[in-house]
Design a protein around this motif. Structure first.
Motif, mmCIF file in Angstrom:
data_model
loop_
_atom_site.group_PDB
_atom_site.id
_atom_site.type_symbol
_atom_site.label_atom_id
_atom_site.label_comp_id
_atom_site.label_asym_id
_atom_site.label_seq_id
_atom_site.Cartn_x
_atom_site.Cartn_y
_atom_site.Cartn_z
ATOM 1 N N ALA A 116 -6.015 7.185 2.753
ATOM 2 C CA ALA A 116 -5.901 6.916 1.333
ATOM 3 C C ALA A 116 -7.346 7.115 1.205
ATOM 4 O O ALA A 116 -7.771 7.830 0.043
ATOM 5 N N GLU A 117 -8.202 6.490 1.816
ATOM 6 C CA GLU A 117 -9.874 6.654 1.366
ATOM 7 C C GLU A 117 -10.316 8.153 1.402
ATOM 8 O O GLU A 117 -11.025 8.623 0.558
ATOM 9 N N VAL A 145 0.668 -1.291 -0.146
ATOM 10 C CA VAL A 145 0.172 -0.105 -0.205
ATOM 11 C C VAL A 145 0.677 1.078 -0.002
ATOM 12 O O VAL A 145 2.031 1.184 0.338
ATOM 13 N N THR A 146 0.297 2.301 -0.268
ATOM 14 C CA THR A 146 0.861 3.659 -0.260
ATOM 15 C C THR A 146 1.823 3.963 0.990
ATOM 16 O O THR A 146 1.138 3.773 2.039
ATOM 17 N N GLY A 147 2.902 4.438 0.814
ATOM 18 C CA GLY A 147 3.775 4.628 2.048
ATOM 19 C C GLY A 147 4.593 6.061 1.701
ATOM 20 O O GLY A 147 4.412 6.651 0.500
ATOM 21 N N SER A 148 5.438 6.404 2.689
ATOM 22 C CA SER A 148 6.169 7.642 2.511
ATOM 23 C C SER A 148 7.307 7.245 1.569
ATOM 24 O O SER A 148 7.807 8.267 0.949
ATOM 25 N N GLY A 160 -5.354 2.610 -1.632
ATOM 26 C CA GLY A 160 -4.110 3.001 -1.549
ATOM 27 C C GLY A 160 -3.293 2.213 -2.162
ATOM 28 O O GLY A 160 -1.894 1.974 -1.951
ATOM 29 N N ALA A 161 -3.740 0.919 -2.705
ATOM 30 C CA ALA A 161 -3.013 -0.373 -3.065
ATOM 31 C C ALA A 161 -2.088 0.294 -4.093
ATOM 32 O O ALA A 161 -2.698 0.724 -5.107
ATOM 33 N N ALA A 213 -5.960 11.787 -5.868
ATOM 34 C CA ALA A 213 -5.043 12.208 -4.994
ATOM 35 C C ALA A 213 -3.866 11.419 -4.447
ATOM 36 O O ALA A 213 -2.751 11.620 -4.341
ATOM 37 N N VAL A 214 -4.154 10.189 -4.262
ATOM 38 C CA VAL A 214 -3.329 9.135 -3.999
ATOM 39 C C VAL A 214 -2.207 9.014 -5.247
ATOM 40 O O VAL A 214 -0.993 8.975 -4.879
#
Length: 183
Positions: free
Chosen positions: A151-152, A56-59, A115-116, A158-159
């Motif tokens: 993410a939601e 998933v999305t991360g820094s 955010g996957a 935006a993600v």
């Protein structure tokens, strides 16, 4: 004492699937080594030598950058409850992105996750267990929903913009190809 195997046994598969956290280790040919904790419902053992995990999305996006440069990956599982055990899976990995032909099929193995970012496939060539007798015990009290909530709230567009702003290069400047593979 450490033991080595050529494949994931049913008993080790059950152990892996019961863990609330696992760790991913990767490194490019040069530069920093990355070790990342992973949680949520993000791991699938497909057969005795094939594992998928949803990223998933991360820094950062170190894992994707490293895999592009050198496909080596290690997954490590630690028994924090019950009998002590440390399990490592060694192998070659590939990143599967939204635009890849097998994304939809593989993503369907996981719950819909805001955010996957990628799915990583690990072809396991060595399984190693060790005692884990010095690892502490912890009680799992629940998963955090903060990243999914973030993410939601942002929404898909935006993600994706966040990926373009923050996830295109590793900290060592290696490309992740997230723009080419996901937009």
């Amino acid at each position: 004492m450490a033991k080595q195997f050529n494949e994931i046994s049913p008993k080790l598969k059950e152990f892996m699937e019961s863990q609330h956290i696992f760790f991913v280790g990767t490194a490019a040919k040069d530069g920093r080594v990355n070790i990342s904790p992973k949680g949520l419902d993000s791991l699938r053992v497909r057969d005795k030598n094939l594992v998928y995990w949803l990223n998933v999305t991360g820094s950062g996006n170190e894992t994707a950058a490293h895999i592009n440069d050198s496909p080596r990956m290690t997954l490590m599982f630690v028994s924090f409850e019950g009998d002590p055990l440390i399990l490592r899976l060694y192998g070659k990995a590939r990143a599967i992105h939204h635009n890849d032909h097998d994304w939809s099929e593989l993503y369907s193995l996981f719950p819909d996750t805001p955010g996957a970012r990628q799915i990583f496939e690990l072809t396991v060539d060595l399984v190693q267990t060790s005692c884990g007798m010095a690892a502490p015990t912890f009680e799992h009290t629940g998963d955090r929903s903060l990243l999914n909530d973030w993410a939601e709230k942002r929404g898909k567009d935006a993600v994706k913009q966040y990926w373009l702003d923050k996830n295109q290069y590793s900290i060592d400047g290696l490309p992740t190809f997230i723009e080419e593979k996901n937009t």
